[in-house]
Design a protein around this motif. Structure first.
Motif, PDB file in Angstrom:
ATOM      1  N   SER A  31       7.914  58.251  30.926  1.00 34.32           N
ATOM      2  CA  SER A  31       8.915  57.227  31.629  1.00 34.32           C
ATOM      3  C   SER A  31       7.782  56.929  32.815  1.00 34.32           C
ATOM      4  CB  SER A  31       9.696  58.560  32.555  1.00 34.32           C
ATOM      5  OG  SER A  31       9.090  59.152  33.495  1.00 34.32           O
ATOM      6  N   ASP A  32       8.208  56.490  33.719  1.00 29.93           N
ATOM      7  CA  ASP A  32       7.261  56.241  35.235  1.00 29.93           C
ATOM      8  C   ASP A  32       7.993  56.922  36.135  1.00 29.93           C
ATOM      9  OD1 ASP A  32       9.379  54.655  35.684  1.00 29.93           O
ATOM     10  OD2 ASP A  32       8.445  52.692  35.824  1.00 29.93           O
ATOM     11  N   HIS A  33       7.629  56.489  37.323  1.00 33.96           N
ATOM     12  CA  HIS A  33       8.335  57.255  38.607  1.00 33.96           C
ATOM     13  C   HIS A  33       9.765  56.705  38.786  1.00 33.96           C
ATOM     14  CE1 HIS A  33       6.986  53.004  39.725  1.00 33.96           C
ATOM     15  NE2 HIS A  33       8.274  53.004  40.609  1.00 33.96           N
ATOM     16  N   ALA A  34      10.332  55.901  38.276  1.00 33.14           N
ATOM     17  CA  ALA A  34      11.756  55.307  38.466  1.00 33.14           C
ATOM     18  C   ALA A  34      12.567  56.209  37.308  1.00 33.14           C
ATOM     19  CB  ALA A  34      11.776  54.017  38.211  1.00 33.14           C
ATOM     20  N   GLY A  90      12.610  54.196  32.528  1.00 33.48           N
ATOM     21  CA  GLY A  90      12.052  53.287  33.688  1.00 33.48           C
ATOM     22  C   GLY A  90      13.184  53.139  34.660  1.00 33.48           C
ATOM     23  N   GLY A  91      13.095  52.178  35.304  1.00 31.97           N
ATOM     24  CA  GLY A  91      14.183  51.791  36.361  1.00 31.97           C
ATOM     25  C   GLY A  91      15.297  50.947  35.530  1.00 31.97           C
ATOM     26  N   SER A  92      14.714  50.272  34.855  1.00 33.81           N
ATOM     27  CA  SER A  92      15.744  49.221  33.794  1.00 33.81           C
ATOM     28  C   SER A  92      15.688  49.344  32.484  1.00 33.81           C
ATOM     29  CB  SER A  92      15.389  47.733  33.938  1.00 33.81           C
ATOM     30  OG  SER A  92      14.156  47.421  33.372  1.00 33.81           O
ATOM     31  N   ASN A  94      13.713  48.183  30.377  1.00 37.33           N
ATOM     32  CA  ASN A  94      13.170  46.850  29.915  1.00 37.33           C
ATOM     33  C   ASN A  94      11.599  47.023  29.533  1.00 37.33           C
ATOM     34  OD1 ASN A  94      15.523  45.412  29.609  1.00 37.33           O
ATOM     35  ND2 ASN A  94      15.255  44.502  31.764  1.00 37.33           N
ATOM     36  N   GLY A  95      10.951  47.201  30.417  1.00 34.16           N
ATOM     37  CA  GLY A  95       9.599  47.306  30.178  1.00 34.16           C
ATOM     38  C   GLY A  95       9.181  48.396  29.402  1.00 34.16           C
ATOM     39  N   GLU A  96       9.845  49.514  29.625  1.00 38.04           N
ATOM     40  CA  GLU A  96       9.480  50.855  28.775  1.00 38.04           C
ATOM     41  C   GLU A  96      10.035  50.593  27.296  1.00 38.04           C
ATOM     42  OE1 GLU A  96      11.374  50.426  31.446  1.00 38.04           O
ATOM     43  OE2 GLU A  96       9.720  51.271  32.810  1.00 38.04           O
ATOM     44  N   GLY A 133      16.881  54.311  34.236  1.00 37.22           N
ATOM     45  CA  GLY A 133      17.155  55.356  35.115  1.00 37.22           C
ATOM     46  C   GLY A 133      17.930  54.996  36.141  1.00 37.22           C
ATOM     47  N   ARG A 134      17.712  53.477  36.736  1.00 34.01           N
ATOM     48  CA  ARG A 134      18.426  53.188  37.963  1.00 34.01           C
ATOM     49  C   ARG A 134      19.673  52.473  37.778  1.00 34.01           C
ATOM     50  NH1 ARG A 134      12.843  50.622  40.248  1.00 34.01           N
ATOM     51  NH2 ARG A 134      12.114  52.444  41.279  1.00 34.01           N
ATOM     52  N   MET A 135      19.768  52.405  36.181  1.00 34.37           N
ATOM     53  CA  MET A 135      21.200  51.548  35.923  1.00 34.37           C
ATOM     54  C   MET A 135      22.557  52.566  35.548  1.00 34.37           C
ATOM     55  SD  MET A 135      20.071  48.868  35.984  1.00 34.37           S
ATOM     56  CE  MET A 135      18.745  48.795  36.971  1.00 34.37           C
TER      57      MET A 135
HETATM   58  O1  LIG Z   1      11.882  49.335  35.107  1.00 34.57           O
HETATM   59  C1  LIG Z   1      10.908  49.030  34.866  1.00 34.57           C
HETATM   60  C2  LIG Z   1      10.180  48.566  34.121  1.00 34.57           C
HETATM   61  O2  LIG Z   1      11.049  47.741  33.240  1.00 34.57           O
HETATM   62  C3  LIG Z   1       9.988  49.852  36.250  1.00 34.57           C
HETATM   63  O3  LIG Z   1      10.493  51.159  36.092  1.00 34.57           O
HETATM   64  C4  LIG Z   1      10.465  49.217  37.464  1.00 34.57           C
HETATM   65  O4  LIG Z   1      10.001  48.071  37.142  1.00 34.57           O
HETATM   66  C5  LIG Z   1       9.620  49.869  38.649  1.00 34.57           C
HETATM   67  O5  LIG Z   1       9.755  49.241  39.668  1.00 34.57           O
HETATM   68  P1  LIG Z   1       8.927  49.668  41.046  1.00 34.57           P
HETATM   69  O6  LIG Z   1       7.627  49.686  40.960  1.00 34.57           O
HETATM   70  O7  LIG Z   1       9.273  48.654  41.931  1.00 34.57           O
HETATM   71  O8  LIG Z   1       9.758  51.010  41.475  1.00 34.57           O
END
Ligand SMILES: O=C(CO)[C@H](O)[C@H](O)COP(=O)(O)O
Length: 185
Positions: A31-34, A90-92, A94-96, A133-135
């Protein structure tokens, strides 16, 4: 042939003791932070469901981290372990999904509903699910993962043909031919 690990049926719904028609799976997560909190939740949920989660990070919350280092690692490990599945968050999502799909042998499906989660397996034989994860609520996202793990690939020839076209393109870089009855541009 599935390994002994992959053949073990496990109860997924421990609340009512229902034995689901599924196998114990090794699941690589990135993942990332989101997506950090959801990833940690899913690691725990997978363990409780009898699966074998492998956390490819991040292992700390870092509000400015980037998804590629973690999602590419989860995707590479999934591709190298043919009986496994992967989850990128991730947040969306998409990038993941974009990151995971850069890895040879990965078919990452962005799940945004229960139906798209199941179709990712049924039609696309996806080996990685991507979730924003934000969706979604935690419960919604967990359900997507449960469906993804429980839904088999249909094996329908039309889906296999399409997947093979993509694999061939991935390997050779050669475009699949346009069918003769289609107008050529
Ligand atoms: O979903 C994502 C990529 O697709 C990332 O999680 C998102 O872009 C992170 O956003 P930010 O750096 O503003 O917290």
């Amino acid at each position: 042939m599935p390994s002994a690990l992959a053949q073990l049926p496990v109860p997924l719904d421990s609340a009512n003791g229902r034995l689901c028609n599924t196998f114990r799976m090794r699941v690589y997560l990135g993942s990332d932070h989101a997506g950090y909190d959801l990833k940690n939740h899913l690691v725990q949920w997978l363990k409780e469901a009898g699966h074998e989660p492998v956390d490819c990070g991040p292992l700390i919350y870092d509000a400015v981290d980037d998804y590629p280092p973690f999602c590419l690692r989860a995707a590479e490990r999934t591709a190298a372990d043919p009986e496994s599945l992967g989850i990128v968050i991730g947040g969306s999502g998409n990038g993941e999904a974009i990151a995971a799909n850069k890895v040879k042998g990965v078919r990452a499906a962005l799940a945004w509903s229960e139906q798209t989660a199941a179709l990712g397996r049924e039609h696309n034989n996806a080996n990685v699910i991507s979730i924003g994860g934000r969706m979604h609520t935690e419960d919604e996202a967990t359900k997507f993962v449960e469906l993804f793990l429980n839904t088999p690939y249909s094996g329908e020839p039309r889906h296999t043909r399409r997947i093979e076209m993509l694999s061939e393109y991935e390997t050779t870089g050669e475009l699949p031919p346009i069918p003769a009855h289609h107008p050529q541009g």
